[in-house]
Design an enzyme around this catalytic site. Structure first.
Site, PDB file in Angstrom:
ATOM      1  N   GLU A  97     -35.086  18.186  22.533  1.00 27.96           N
ATOM      2  CA  GLU A  97     -35.023  19.268  23.507  1.00 27.96           C
ATOM      3  C   GLU A  97     -34.620  20.516  22.723  1.00 27.96           C
ATOM      4  OE1 GLU A  97     -32.323  18.510  26.716  1.00 27.96           O
ATOM      5  OE2 GLU A  97     -32.621  20.508  27.582  1.00 27.96           O
TER       6      GLU A  97
ATOM      7  N   LYS B  24     -24.984  18.463  20.963  1.00 25.56           N
ATOM      8  CA  LYS B  24     -25.407  19.851  20.821  1.00 25.56           C
ATOM      9  C   LYS B  24     -24.541  20.796  21.653  1.00 25.56           C
ATOM     10  CE  LYS B  24     -29.793  18.678  21.351  1.00 25.56           C
ATOM     11  NZ  LYS B  24     -31.224  18.749  21.607  1.00 25.56           N
TER      12      LYS B  24
ATOM     13  N   ARG C 252     -26.961   5.264  19.332  1.00 25.42           N
ATOM     14  CA  ARG C 252     -26.965   6.559  18.660  1.00 25.42           C
ATOM     15  C   ARG C 252     -25.955   6.558  17.531  1.00 25.42           C
ATOM     16  NH1 ARG C 252     -27.436  10.425  22.491  1.00 25.42           N
ATOM     17  NH2 ARG C 252     -26.352  12.048  21.399  1.00 25.42           N
TER      18      ARG C 252
END
Ligand code: ATP
Ligand code: MG
Length: 708
Positions: A37, A272, A262
């Protein structure tokens, strides 16, 4: 077809792909995608996903797309798109012309939505966001159906068209899938497919005022692109039924979502949102601040793409979340730079040394090795003269025991030069600070050896005062003081754990003259100090700025050594050698000079950190090229098997006899790269080398059961 690159260790994703190839599920195709994204810069966690997706495509002669997941119009920025492209390319991967945007599919997704409305599978809901949340229920209570759920197809179509035409305000209505408000999976309780947002999109401008949600976009984008294996992180596991539902209800090409854990890294944050918070709050100088775990930060710090790829390979992929020690990342870059970085001498905190018996205006050019690990890198000349600089830390007026470097009356070696002896210490009259050392040199020791066989216990780096060049050096430490700053304490902001000493700037460093031509991003090993690179942003012809990429001290190697010590049969303790070159602060050591005592008594709490599990040996092979090792594939109930190398060959010359044995596995050991592959744990055994045997159970525990 099997993996073309058989060096890579097996993992559960490879197993799935290889089975699909065998059964010809996708006509022999492997097509993955990396779907960022564009709402921030990529971090090392994304690197794991990039290496995995692009790496699988490479290994199975497939393709990997770069897809910008840009459904959310308010956050995306062109700057992010560009940085993502640069980072993926820098890591060494190529997507040819397969650069896609979820926003390219807005038209198609809109058609899909209409198809679901017509099939009675989607409806327009007038509840507010808060009401929808309240109606959703909880994990223990079913949700409640919206009063708008039973609108007719005609009414839904009309309202949806009008939503798209901009007739309604933001948040006043949404389009929802009509699935099951009582589903035990909250994602299946009539999830939102479209929301109204009067916002400009970086690619579609003001064309749309309704935007599809992630859930309604992702699977369909995969389908449109013909992706075979859609690999994402574990938090999407509960979304998989929804992913499948949309695709099945739409009757379109179905690809498979696979989830993996992850990457979390110690002493940093990996989100982020948090990284943006640091950038916007001025806690760091930008996304590419060398302390950031971003790919751009690591690049500026001096990490190489090879080292990051190697790191991603070593951590492997798993189904369970864990935190990787940042020391492993450092180990990887150290190993890579050790091969390629030329050695030079630079003094960070200079102390002037005058060699009293060296002629005033004489200059000698001494030969220095560019890389002792790689003779092909050649040699260079370093100038030597009467006035030099050495490291302030390499002198101690009243040396403690085991301090072997310069001290009054003490003789040491200057690297590639001579033995020198300190004969006098000059101090500032007012402050008492040592400002200069007066020394003598022994002309017979040129090159570093004395013909009379006299020994010195330390070798120091140095530069010639008149020939050296000025440089600024930035020393970095962990960005945070806690291993998991993001989840340390619930009501404490993660920024409370920022390390106030994460950056140290030294402005009066002196480097040998060969560095005058150093180009941005070039890597060097400053002898005894670490690996450094020329800062690509702040370095200029006038001021040379270096970033310390990593020190020479390899804490990872030490962790491995400690682990090995627990796997191997104990030997008689070796005499501990205390490093000759080491004081507190930045360690000044030549590589290999350190041997530290291992282990001390542990507490019950320490012991409880070891995660012992019941494992079943599924496969066992001798390891070619090793007399000691057996390669075990062990199932510990994770839905995959782990590869573990065990040094038990002497006791089990026919390894296949181990198959189906129930064993004890140390499950939370950090994966270890061995010559033959990655070892993901340890199998306990007992006895000495003559009667070694593996620890098994006499009962019938299940794989994954805890052992305590
Ligand atoms: P963040 O939580 O940092 O904002 P994200 O998952 O929202 O990350 P995306 O841009 O959506 O960021 O991620 C792109 C891809 O990278 C996704 O497939 C995602 O699963 C993967 N990814 C993101 N973070 C990690 C991580 N820490 N480890 C491995 N893969 C990750
Ligand atoms: Mg995301």
């Amino acid at each position: 077809m099997t993996a073309l690159n058989s060096i890579r260790p097996p993992n559960f994703i490879r197993t799935i792909i290889e089975e699909d190839l065998k059964s010809n599920k996708y006509g022999g195709r492997v097509h993955t995608r990396f779907p960022p994204e564009p709402n921030g810069y990529l971090h090392i966690g994304h690197a794991k996903s990039i290496c995995l997706n692009f790496g699988l495509a490479q290994d199975y002669r497939g393709l990997c797309n770069l897809r910008f997941d840009d459904t959310n119009p308010s956050k995306e920025e062109v700057e992010y798109v560009e940085s993502i492209r640069e980072d993926v390319r820098w890591l060494g991967f190529d997507w040819d012309d397969r650069e896609y945007y979820a926003s390219d599919y807005f038209e198609q997704l809109y058609e899909y939505a209409i198809k679901l409305i017509k099939a009675g599978k989607a409806y327009v809901d007038d509840l507010s966001a808060d009401e929808i949340r309240a109606y959703r229920g909880t994990l223990t209570e079913p949700g409640k159906e919206s009063p708008y759920r039973d609108r007719t197809v005609e009414e839904n179509l009309d309202l949806f068209y009008r939503m798209g035409n901009g007739e309604f305000e933001d948040g006043s209505r949404v389009l929802r899938a009509k699935i099951d408000m009582a589903s035990p999976n909250l994602n299946m309780r009539d999830p939102v497919m479209y929301r109204i947002l009067h916002a400009e999109h970086h690619r579609t401008g003001n064309k749309w005022c309704i935007y599809p949600t992630y859930d309604f976009t992702h699977g369909q984008s995969d389908s449109i692109e013909g992706i075979t294996h859609s690999i994402c992180t574990l938090e999407f596991e509960d979304h998989r039924p929804l992913y499948d539902w949309f695709i099945e209800e739409l009757g379109i090409y179905h690809c498979q979502q696979i989830e993996f854990a992850r990457l979390n890294l110690s002493f940093t944050v990996m989100s982020k949102r948090m990284l943006l918070d640091l950038v916007e709050g001025g806690y760091v100088t930008g996304w590419d601040d060398p302390r950031m775990p971003t790919i751009s930060g690591l690049r500026r710090r001096g990490y190489t793409p090879e080292s990051i790829r190697d790191f991603c390979e070593r951590i492997g992929v798993a189904k369970r979340d864990s935190t990787v020690d940042i020391a492993l990342l450092e180990h990887c870059v150290r190993e890579d730079l050790n091969k390629r970085a030329p050695r030079v001498m630079a003094v960070l905190r200079p102390l002037r040394v005058v060699i009293e018996n060296y002629p005033e205006n004489e200059v000698e050019e001494l030969d220095a090795l560019n890389n002792p690990e790689d003779p092909s890198m050649g040699t260079r000349k370093v100038p030597f003269s009467r006035a030099l600089y050495v490291e302030r830390e390499d002198f101690c007026e009243e040396p403690p025991k085991r301090f072997y470097r310069l001290a009054p009356g003490r003789e040491v070696r200057l690297r590639y030069a001579y033995f020198i002896k300190c004969v006098d210490v000059i101090k500032d009259e007012k402050t008492g600070e040592v400002v200069e050392l007066r020394c003598t040199y022994d002309p017979e020791t040129r090159g570093g050896d004395s013909p009379d066989g006299r020994k010195v216990r330390a070798t120091l780096h140095w530069v010639s005062a008149a020939h050296s060049i000025k440089a600024e050096v930035r020393l970095y430490d962990h960005l945070f003081t806690k291993t998991s700053p993001a989840d340390e304490k619930q009501d404490v902001d993660f920024k409370a754990y920022l390390n106030p000493n994460s950056l140290g700037t030294l402005t009066s460093c002196r480097a040998e003259p060969s560095l005058a031509d150093a180009t941005p991003r070039s890597h060097y090993q400053f002898e005894r100090l670490g690996y450094f690179c020329v800062d690509a942003v702040d370095s200029s012809d006038n001021t040379l700025v270096f970033n310390r990429t990593v020190t020479l001290r390899d804490t990872w190697a030490r962790i491995l050594k400690a682990e090995q010590a627990t796997t191997e049969i104990p030997k008689a303790p070796e005499k501990t050698i205390i490093p000759a070159l080491q004081v507190s602060g930045d360690p000044l050591t030549f590589k290999g000079a350190e041997h530290e005592p291992l282990g001390e008594g542990i507490t019950i709490e320490d012991f409880s950190k070891i995660d012992l599990r019941v494992g079943i040996i599924r496969e066992a092979y001798p390891v070619e090229g090793s007399k000691k090792l057996i390669r075990l594939m062990v199932d510990i109930g994770e839905g995959r098997v782990r590869q573990i190398f065990a040094g038990i060959r002497s006791a089990y010359p026919e390894p296949e006899k181990l198959i189906e044995k129930k064993v004890i596995v140390v499950a939370n050991l950090k994966p270890r790269q061995m010559k033959f592959g990655i070892s993901e744990g340890m199998v306990l055994s007992g006895g000495d080398s003559k009667r070694l045997s593996i620890t098994t159970f006499d009962g019938d525990p299940l794989p994954g059961d805890k052992v305590s």
